[in-house]
Design a protein around this motif. Structure first.
Motif, PDB file in Angstrom:
ATOM      1  N   THR A 121       0.707  -1.189   0.197  1.00 44.36           N
ATOM      2  CA  THR A 121       0.077   0.127   0.144  1.00 44.36           C
ATOM      3  C   THR A 121       0.721   1.364   0.006  1.00 44.36           C
ATOM      4  OG1 THR A 121      -0.239  -0.085   2.272  1.00 44.36           O
ATOM      5  CG2 THR A 121      -2.073  -1.056   1.088  1.00 44.36           C
ATOM      6  N   SER A 176      -2.504   5.119   1.778  1.00 44.56           N
ATOM      7  CA  SER A 176      -3.266   3.864   1.894  1.00 44.56           C
ATOM      8  C   SER A 176      -4.391   4.018   0.718  1.00 44.56           C
ATOM      9  CB  SER A 176      -3.702   3.564   3.202  1.00 44.56           C
ATOM     10  OG  SER A 176      -4.210   4.719   3.718  1.00 44.56           O
ATOM     11  N   LEU A 206      -7.039   2.490  -0.998  1.00 46.70           N
ATOM     12  CA  LEU A 206      -7.775   0.993  -0.807  1.00 46.70           C
ATOM     13  C   LEU A 206      -8.989   1.072  -1.350  1.00 46.70           C
ATOM     14  CD1 LEU A 206      -6.199   0.056   2.723  1.00 46.70           C
ATOM     15  CD2 LEU A 206      -5.172  -0.644   0.605  1.00 46.70           C
ATOM     16  N   LEU A 216      -2.010  -6.736   4.265  1.00 50.25           N
ATOM     17  CA  LEU A 216      -1.806  -5.469   3.571  1.00 50.25           C
ATOM     18  C   LEU A 216      -0.193  -5.157   4.029  1.00 50.25           C
ATOM     19  CD1 LEU A 216      -4.921  -3.213   4.680  1.00 50.25           C
ATOM     20  CD2 LEU A 216      -4.458  -4.606   2.359  1.00 50.25           C
ATOM     21  N   TYR A 262       0.879  -1.371   5.312  1.00 56.03           N
ATOM     22  CA  TYR A 262      -0.064  -0.439   5.869  1.00 56.03           C
ATOM     23  C   TYR A 262       0.100  -0.149   7.372  1.00 56.03           C
ATOM     24  CZ  TYR A 262      -5.076   0.853   6.657  1.00 56.03           C
ATOM     25  OH  TYR A 262      -6.102   1.583   7.243  1.00 56.03           O
TER      26      TYR A 262
END
Length: 169
Positions: A95, A99, A101, A131, A134
């Motif tokens: 990531t 982030s 997402l 992840l 992250y």
């Protein structure tokens, strides 16, 4: 690969110890937010990417390359907008420092506070989702350790699928 050209921070002996404290504080803020499921604060502003000989050598060897995000995933790799194809056996979504997402929204991973609760790279709401990078792992301090941790967890999860343990009576 990275989506943008990497900009390295200049470091010398005088600035290293001062910057280390701010980097550790940035990592702690990420850790607290990720553990609580809050939206993550900026990490790159606190950590930067050090222009070490090892990092600069990766660029020279062609290991660290800036490429745009791929357009599609195919059975044997990824295809870019210009039509080029990059073979891949595995894709680990690192990531990075922001982030992004949104593509994971259908998995309902977010907490009510807006973030995704993560422990050691594994999403609390879905243990099959990892992840890398992250929360506190998004720093240049923890990136290598985070990548190794997530890779080991993914391998362990795959082994369990291939060789399930018998249930106890």
């Amino acid at each position: 690969m990275t989506r943008r050209t990497v900009l390295f921070a200049e470091e010398d002996g005088a600035t290293v110890s001062a910057s280390l404290e701010s980097r550790l504080a940035a990592v702690n803020r990420q850790d607290e937010a990720a553990s609580a499921g809050r939206v993550l604060p900026s990490i790159s502003s606190g950590t930067g990417l050090p222009g070490t000989a090892k990092n600069l050598a990766a660029v020279e060897r062609g290991v660290l390359i800036a490429r745009p995000m791929f357009d599609s995933i195919e059975p044997d790799g990824v295809r870019f907008a210009d039509g080029t194809f990059e073979p891949a056996d595995v894709i680990i979504w690192a990531t990075g420092f922001r982030s992004e997402l949104a593509h994971l929204e259908p998995l309902n991973l977010r907490e009510q506070s807006g973030g995704i609760r993560v422990e050691n790279g594994r999403v609390a709401r879905n243990g099959r989702v990892f992840l890398a990078g992250y929360g506190p792992q998004a720093s240049t301090i923890g990136a290598n350790r985070a990548g190794r941790l997530v890779a080991m967890q993914v391998l362990d999860a795959l082994r369990r699928l291939e060789h399930p343990q018998p249930e106890a009576d």
